[in-house]
Write a protein that holds these residues in place. Sequence first.
Motif, short mmCIF file in Angstrom:
data_model
loop_
_atom_site.label_atom_id
_atom_site.label_comp_id
_atom_site.label_asym_id
_atom_site.label_seq_id
_atom_site.Cartn_x
_atom_site.Cartn_y
_atom_site.Cartn_z
N GLU A 221 0.83 -1.20 0.00
CA GLU A 221 0.00 0.00 0.00
C GLU A 221 0.86 1.26 0.00
O GLU A 221 0.51 2.26 -0.65
CB GLU A 221 -0.93 -0.02 1.21
CG GLU A 221 -2.04 -1.05 1.10
CD GLU A 221 -2.82 -1.22 2.39
OE1 GLU A 221 -2.49 -0.52 3.39
OE2 GLU A 221 -3.75 -2.05 2.43
N GLU A 222 1.98 1.22 0.71
CA GLU A 222 2.89 2.36 0.73
C GLU A 222 3.47 2.62 -0.66
O GLU A 222 3.53 3.76 -1.13
CB GLU A 222 4.01 2.13 1.74
CG GLU A 222 3.59 2.25 3.18
CD GLU A 222 3.21 3.68 3.57
OE1 GLU A 222 3.80 4.63 3.01
OE2 GLU A 222 2.32 3.83 4.43
N MET A 223 3.91 1.54 -1.33
CA MET A 223 4.49 1.71 -2.66
C MET A 223 3.45 2.13 -3.68
O MET A 223 3.71 2.95 -4.56
CB MET A 223 5.19 0.42 -3.11
CG MET A 223 6.47 0.12 -2.37
SD MET A 223 7.71 1.45 -2.47
CE MET A 223 8.15 1.39 -4.20
N ASP A 224 2.23 1.57 -3.57
CA ASP A 224 1.14 1.98 -4.47
C ASP A 224 0.87 3.48 -4.32
O ASP A 224 0.69 4.20 -5.31
CB ASP A 224 -0.13 1.19 -4.18
CG ASP A 224 -0.06 -0.25 -4.67
OD1 ASP A 224 0.89 -0.58 -5.41
OD2 ASP A 224 -0.95 -1.04 -4.31
N GLY A 225 0.85 3.95 -3.07
CA GLY A 225 0.62 5.36 -2.83
C GLY A 225 1.73 6.24 -3.38
O GLY A 225 1.48 7.31 -3.94
N TYR A 226 2.96 5.75 -3.26
CA TYR A 226 4.12 6.49 -3.76
C TYR A 226 4.01 6.68 -5.28
O TYR A 226 4.19 7.79 -5.80
CB TYR A 226 5.39 5.73 -3.40
CG TYR A 226 6.66 6.31 -3.96
CD1 TYR A 226 7.31 7.38 -3.33
CD2 TYR A 226 7.23 5.79 -5.12
CE1 TYR A 226 8.49 7.91 -3.84
CE2 TYR A 226 8.41 6.32 -5.65
CZ TYR A 226 9.03 7.38 -5.00
OH TYR A 226 10.19 7.89 -5.51
N TYR A 227 3.69 5.60 -6.00
CA TYR A 227 3.63 5.70 -7.46
C TYR A 227 2.34 6.35 -7.95
O TYR A 227 2.30 6.93 -9.03
CB TYR A 227 3.86 4.33 -8.10
CG TYR A 227 5.34 4.04 -8.18
CD1 TYR A 227 6.13 4.68 -9.13
CD2 TYR A 227 5.96 3.20 -7.28
CE1 TYR A 227 7.49 4.46 -9.19
CE2 TYR A 227 7.33 2.97 -7.33
CZ TYR A 227 8.09 3.62 -8.29
OH TYR A 227 9.45 3.41 -8.35
N SER A 228 1.30 6.27 -7.15
CA SER A 228 0.07 7.00 -7.50
C SER A 228 0.32 8.51 -7.46
O SER A 228 -0.14 9.26 -8.34
CB SER A 228 -1.05 6.63 -6.53
OG SER A 228 -2.21 7.37 -6.80
N LYS A 229 1.07 8.96 -6.46
CA LYS A 229 1.40 10.38 -6.36
C LYS A 229 2.26 10.81 -7.54
O LYS A 229 2.04 11.89 -8.13
CB LYS A 229 2.13 10.65 -5.05
CG LYS A 229 2.45 12.11 -4.80
CD LYS A 229 3.11 12.31 -3.45
CE LYS A 229 3.43 13.79 -3.21
NZ LYS A 229 4.08 14.00 -1.89
N LEU A 230 3.24 9.98 -7.91
CA LEU A 230 4.07 10.30 -9.08
C LEU A 230 3.22 10.41 -10.34
O LEU A 230 3.45 11.28 -11.19
CB LEU A 230 5.15 9.23 -9.28
CG LEU A 230 6.44 9.35 -8.49
CD1 LEU A 230 7.40 8.23 -8.89
CD2 LEU A 230 7.11 10.71 -8.70
N THR A 231 2.25 9.53 -10.46
CA THR A 231 1.38 9.54 -11.65
C THR A 231 0.66 10.87 -11.77
O THR A 231 0.58 11.45 -12.87
CB THR A 231 0.37 8.38 -11.56
OG1 THR A 231 1.07 7.14 -11.54
CG2 THR A 231 -0.59 8.40 -12.75
N SER A 232 0.14 11.37 -10.68
CA SER A 232 -0.58 12.65 -10.73
C SER A 232 0.32 13.80 -11.14
O SER A 232 -0.14 14.80 -11.70
CB SER A 232 -1.21 12.94 -9.37
OG SER A 232 -0.21 13.17 -8.38
N GLN A 233 1.63 13.64 -10.92
CA GLN A 233 2.58 14.70 -11.25
C GLN A 233 3.13 14.59 -12.67
O GLN A 233 3.58 15.58 -13.24
CB GLN A 233 3.76 14.65 -10.26
CG GLN A 233 3.38 14.90 -8.81
CD GLN A 233 4.50 14.56 -7.84
OE1 GLN A 233 5.52 13.99 -8.22
NE2 GLN A 233 4.33 14.93 -6.58
N LEU A 234 3.10 13.38 -13.25
CA LEU A 234 3.86 13.14 -14.48
C LEU A 234 3.00 12.90 -15.72
O LEU A 234 3.54 12.78 -16.81
CB LEU A 234 4.80 11.94 -14.28
CG LEU A 234 5.90 12.14 -13.23
CD1 LEU A 234 6.63 10.83 -12.97
CD2 LEU A 234 6.89 13.21 -13.69
N VAL A 235 1.71 12.79 -15.57
CA VAL A 235 0.83 12.57 -16.72
C VAL A 235 0.20 13.89 -17.15
O VAL A 235 -0.36 14.61 -16.34
CB VAL A 235 -0.27 11.54 -16.40
CG1 VAL A 235 -1.18 11.35 -17.62
CG2 VAL A 235 0.33 10.22 -15.99
#
Length: 663
Positions: A221-235
């Motif tokens: 869940e921690e890693m999913d949250g980390y990459y979800s946040k990156l997604t919002s910044q990079l798409v």
Amino acid sequence: MKRIVSLFLLLSQTYLFAQGKLPIGDTLKYDILFNGRKAGYSWLCQTGPRQYASYQEYNDRGRGPKLLTTFKASPQGIVTFLDVEGNNYMKGKVAETYELLNGVARWENTAEKQQVSVTRPAIYLSTEADAPYLPWALLASPEKKIDLLPAGQSSIRLLKEHILKNGKNAYLYSITGLGFDPSLLWLDENQMSLGSFSDSFNEVREDVRDDVGDLYQIQKEEMDGYYSKLTSQLVSKSRTGIAFHNVNVFDSERGKVLPARTVLIRDGKIQDVGDASLKLPKGYTIIEGKGKTLLPGLWDMHTHYGGGSEGLLNIACGITNIRDMGNSLSLLELQQQIDNGEVIGPRIVYRSGIIDGDGPYTVPLGISVSNLEEGLRAIRKYDSLGYQQIKLYSSIKPEWVKPMADETHRLGLRVAGHIPSHMTATQAINAGYNEITHANMLFLNFYGDTVDTRSMRRFTLVGEKAASLDFESQEFKDFVKLFQDKHISIDPTLGVFEGMFTSSPSKPSLGYSKIMSRLPATMQRNASWGALTPPPGQEETYRNAMKAMQKLVKKFYDAGILIVSGTDDLAGFILHRELELYAEAGIPTTEVLKTATYNAAKLCDKLDVLGTITKGKIADVILIDGDPVRNISDIRRVSLVVKDGNLYDPKKLLEAISVKYFE
């Protein structure tokens, strides 16, 4: 990446050993599990005042390390002495030493012999063994950071607390600076390691076996949250549409470049393709393409997708579609996350359900079976989950292959994979295979069905003999004709074999040499991780084996065999190298590019929606700063990616995982 994963198996084994809080002689013991089955073990103990020993051993299909590490550390966790002996994952000999004395650090291993002055706290990382002292040094640092030798810096931070079933507390930490992803590790209330957890590969301390599922879920869940946040910044999303203007378009069906085209994209679809007279709609995002080439998104046809940084690497390198060649069932969740736009990653177009026989060499993924009926049930299970292909592995009994292939075909699925031990590729094709995975399996066909190909012998025998294969012999010609007659495709994965046969600890393969300076500092030292160690005097023979592999692929191309390009290696970059290797073999660059676009979509039965830049298809395109038809290496120069109509800046994606953009 496998070496980076291995680095963390024992990374955090204890914080307090160096403080003497583990009684001298006591040992922390860990089981190493593949898919729940014990594959090895590890331990760590304090042998004297600030003196320690650790051991790691496991079997991964005949590969796997046996490493004894002894070290000394200061009260602040700074290692002052290190000695590592044994063999590495690929069975190469390991002899490594390190010493810090009077402000001078000296170390020697199979690739390095260096000494440097050290003016502030720094931690040496072994090229082969794990670093149980690193978390201790990080936690003792006032800033929770420390320099790494020979280069880089690492940091640590607490993410979460959790109560174990025994009522004690556990703490989840994140360590950065060692690879693409942050590495997560669990420590107990005395700051000792609980192990390393994933859905298929686990290292578990004896007293927390019942907590593995909970600890892994929290970590995930921690890693999913980390990459979800990156997604919002990079798409980036276009509110209107996208227009590529005056761009050269690669026609992947006909294998030719169409100059000065305009390509319109709207609502995730290719709206139109035309010449310079095509009108640019008002309000569209206009991308000038002069001197650049627009290609369909690339396909990697041999992955074992793990999400996280792999998703960013693939998209940044222009790979918008993949075929997974064997994984745990968590792949279904990863696929859903990508499709929902929760994380960045390639479209998982095709899934292969991997099946292997039980035994000491069982692949640590998928489903293992002990008899034919279990094999047939596994096929039906994968079919019920929507898989398109069954991948058979090396420990499947040869007599099971035909009935398993018959059942697979009855359900409308394809059969691909390794050739089972004590079977030849010819026999496997006649029993129902549709595709052969890995070029070494093609060479093994000529060495008979008595070879135990479950072991490392499936690599070393090819290294010894591949260069002597007579490509003009009737036996080889008959083999090629069998592929023609039965319409069998091949997935050569030449890039991974280049690493095996041509690299050494002091000299990585050309494929890795081209990208080393772009990788994080700690990863640069492990660029030869997968190298074989040839017997003395056979180094040139092994290098010639790689040339023979390229020649074989060219022979199959000349015969009209369908070739699809895949990696089974580092995401993104090694697909670029795979294409370069095909071109070096003499395959025309237009045909090379087809292996990663049109051919892949054709094999996966997706040509109606993907694989070409055609009006009405899904908007998956990549913009290359150059012309890969004239120079195949230009495929590395990805300047923009569009997937499902969303825009991705490769430079920003790479920066997010500590990788440099191309120059």
